[in-house]
Design a protein around this motif. Structure first.
Motif, PDB file in Angstrom:
ATOM      1  N   THR A  44     -16.760  41.662 -79.520  1.00 41.04           N
ATOM      2  CA  THR A  44     -15.884  41.472 -78.363  1.00 41.04           C
ATOM      3  C   THR A  44     -16.203  42.484 -77.275  1.00 41.04           C
ATOM      4  O   THR A  44     -16.269  43.681 -77.552  1.00 41.04           O
ATOM      5  CB  THR A  44     -14.400  41.650 -78.791  1.00 41.04           C
ATOM      6  OG1 THR A  44     -14.113  40.732 -79.835  1.00 41.04           O
ATOM      7  CG2 THR A  44     -13.464  41.409 -77.631  1.00 41.04           C
ATOM      8  N   PRO A  45     -16.375  42.021 -76.027  1.00 36.95           N
ATOM      9  CA  PRO A  45     -16.647  42.975 -74.953  1.00 36.95           C
ATOM     10  C   PRO A  45     -15.427  43.881 -74.706  1.00 36.95           C
ATOM     11  O   PRO A  45     -14.318  43.398 -74.527  1.00 36.95           O
ATOM     12  CB  PRO A  45     -16.929  42.104 -73.735  1.00 36.95           C
ATOM     13  CG  PRO A  45     -16.617  40.712 -74.111  1.00 36.95           C
ATOM     14  CD  PRO A  45     -16.361  40.643 -75.562  1.00 36.95           C
ATOM     15  N   GLU A  46     -15.673  45.169 -74.740  1.00 37.35           N
ATOM     16  CA  GLU A  46     -14.626  46.158 -74.488  1.00 37.35           C
ATOM     17  C   GLU A  46     -15.196  47.257 -73.600  1.00 37.35           C
ATOM     18  O   GLU A  46     -16.376  47.576 -73.680  1.00 37.35           O
ATOM     19  CB  GLU A  46     -14.119  46.768 -75.789  1.00 37.35           C
ATOM     20  CG  GLU A  46     -13.431  45.768 -76.706  1.00 37.35           C
ATOM     21  CD  GLU A  46     -12.994  46.365 -78.027  1.00 37.35           C
ATOM     22  OE1 GLU A  46     -13.210  47.570 -78.264  1.00 37.35           O
ATOM     23  OE2 GLU A  46     -12.429  45.619 -78.834  1.00 37.35           O
ATOM     24  N   ASP A  47     -14.337  47.843 -72.790  1.00 38.34           N
ATOM     25  CA  ASP A  47     -14.662  49.002 -71.959  1.00 38.34           C
ATOM     26  C   ASP A  47     -15.993  48.860 -71.237  1.00 38.34           C
ATOM     27  O   ASP A  47     -16.115  48.078 -70.318  1.00 38.34           O
ATOM     28  CB  ASP A  47     -14.609  50.289 -72.796  1.00 38.34           C
ATOM     29  CG  ASP A  47     -13.249  50.476 -73.448  1.00 38.34           C
ATOM     30  OD1 ASP A  47     -12.244  50.141 -72.807  1.00 38.34           O
ATOM     31  OD2 ASP A  47     -13.200  50.931 -74.605  1.00 38.34           O
ATOM     32  N   GLU A  48     -17.024  49.615 -71.680  1.00 40.09           N
ATOM     33  CA  GLU A  48     -18.306  49.607 -70.974  1.00 40.09           C
ATOM     34  C   GLU A  48     -18.993  48.248 -71.062  1.00 40.09           C
ATOM     35  O   GLU A  48     -19.759  47.878 -70.169  1.00 40.09           O
ATOM     36  CB  GLU A  48     -19.236  50.721 -71.471  1.00 40.09           C
ATOM     37  CG  GLU A  48     -19.739  50.573 -72.894  1.00 40.09           C
ATOM     38  CD  GLU A  48     -18.797  51.145 -73.955  1.00 40.09           C
ATOM     39  OE1 GLU A  48     -19.081  50.940 -75.147  1.00 40.09           O
ATOM     40  OE2 GLU A  48     -17.798  51.789 -73.605  1.00 40.09           O
ATOM     41  N   ASP A  49     -18.709  47.481 -72.113  1.00 41.48           N
ATOM     42  CA  ASP A  49     -19.286  46.135 -72.208  1.00 41.48           C
ATOM     43  C   ASP A  49     -18.687  45.209 -71.153  1.00 41.48           C
ATOM     44  O   ASP A  49     -19.387  44.367 -70.595  1.00 41.48           O
ATOM     45  CB  ASP A  49     -19.046  45.532 -73.597  1.00 41.48           C
ATOM     46  CG  ASP A  49     -19.772  46.286 -74.694  1.00 41.48           C
ATOM     47  OD1 ASP A  49     -20.871  46.805 -74.436  1.00 41.48           O
ATOM     48  OD2 ASP A  49     -19.227  46.356 -75.813  1.00 41.48           O
ATOM     49  N   GLU A  50     -17.394  45.354 -70.904  1.00 38.74           N
ATOM     50  CA  GLU A  50     -16.765  44.558 -69.855  1.00 38.74           C
ATOM     51  C   GLU A  50     -17.411  44.862 -68.507  1.00 38.74           C
ATOM     52  O   GLU A  50     -17.718  43.955 -67.738  1.00 38.74           O
ATOM     53  CB  GLU A  50     -15.260  44.834 -69.792  1.00 38.74           C
ATOM     54  CG  GLU A  50     -14.502  44.292 -70.988  1.00 38.74           C
ATOM     55  CD  GLU A  50     -13.014  44.614 -70.940  1.00 38.74           C
ATOM     56  OE1 GLU A  50     -12.586  45.400 -70.057  1.00 38.74           O
ATOM     57  OE2 GLU A  50     -12.287  44.069 -71.775  1.00 38.74           O
TER      58      GLU A  50
END
Length: 150
Positions: free
Chosen positions: A128-134
């Motif tokens: 799941t995209p979170e923080d820096e991935d978003e």
């Protein structure tokens, strides 16, 4: 006005979330964005030629395969000429498997083989995209828009 298609396969919602974030990054006054999910929305490979840009997203199934719904679409691509279309790939991945995000690479190779101009290296996000991935997804969309002007 330029047209961009975001086409993706998502089982758990992770790749769909990436597609949503990338779409937000793509937002521009001179871009029409169409987003479709394979296996839910109707899409024919012939329709791809009506877009200036193509973003293909998929999760990786098993040890490095395309999921079934993307495999059928992939097979249909065989005779499509994508010359002149700018393209990039993305997908959620799981480092638990030996081939991390292989579907992203498989799709990128196919688009290149069909004549599309790959404008960004495939974006891979762990689950799941979170923080820096978003943020990476948003920047991916912005980078794609910038490539449309080159």
């Amino acid at each position: 006005m330029k047209r961009v298609l975001i086409l993706y396969a998502s089982m758990s919602g992770n790749t769909e979330e990436m597609a949503d974030l990338i779409e937000r990054g793509l937002r521009s006054d001179n871009i029409e964005i169409v987003k479709k999910q394979i296996d839910i929305d109707d899409i024919s490979v012939d329709e791809l030629r009506t877009y200036d840009g193509l973003l293909l997203g998929s999760y990786t199934w098993g040890d490095g395969d395309l999921p079934d719904e993307m495999e059928d679409f992939y097979d249909d691509l065989e005779d499509v000429n994508l010359s002149g279309i700018r393209a990039a790939t993305f997908g959620s991945c799981d480092s638990m498997y030996p081939q991390y995000g292989a579907a992203v690479d498989i799709l990128q190779d196919k688009l290149s083989e069909l004549g599309a101009k790959i404008v960004l290296e495939g974006l891979k996000v762990e689950l799941t995209p979170e923080d820096e991935d978003e943020q990476a997804c948003l920047e991916f969309g912005k980078g794609f828009i910038e490539s449309m002007d080159k």
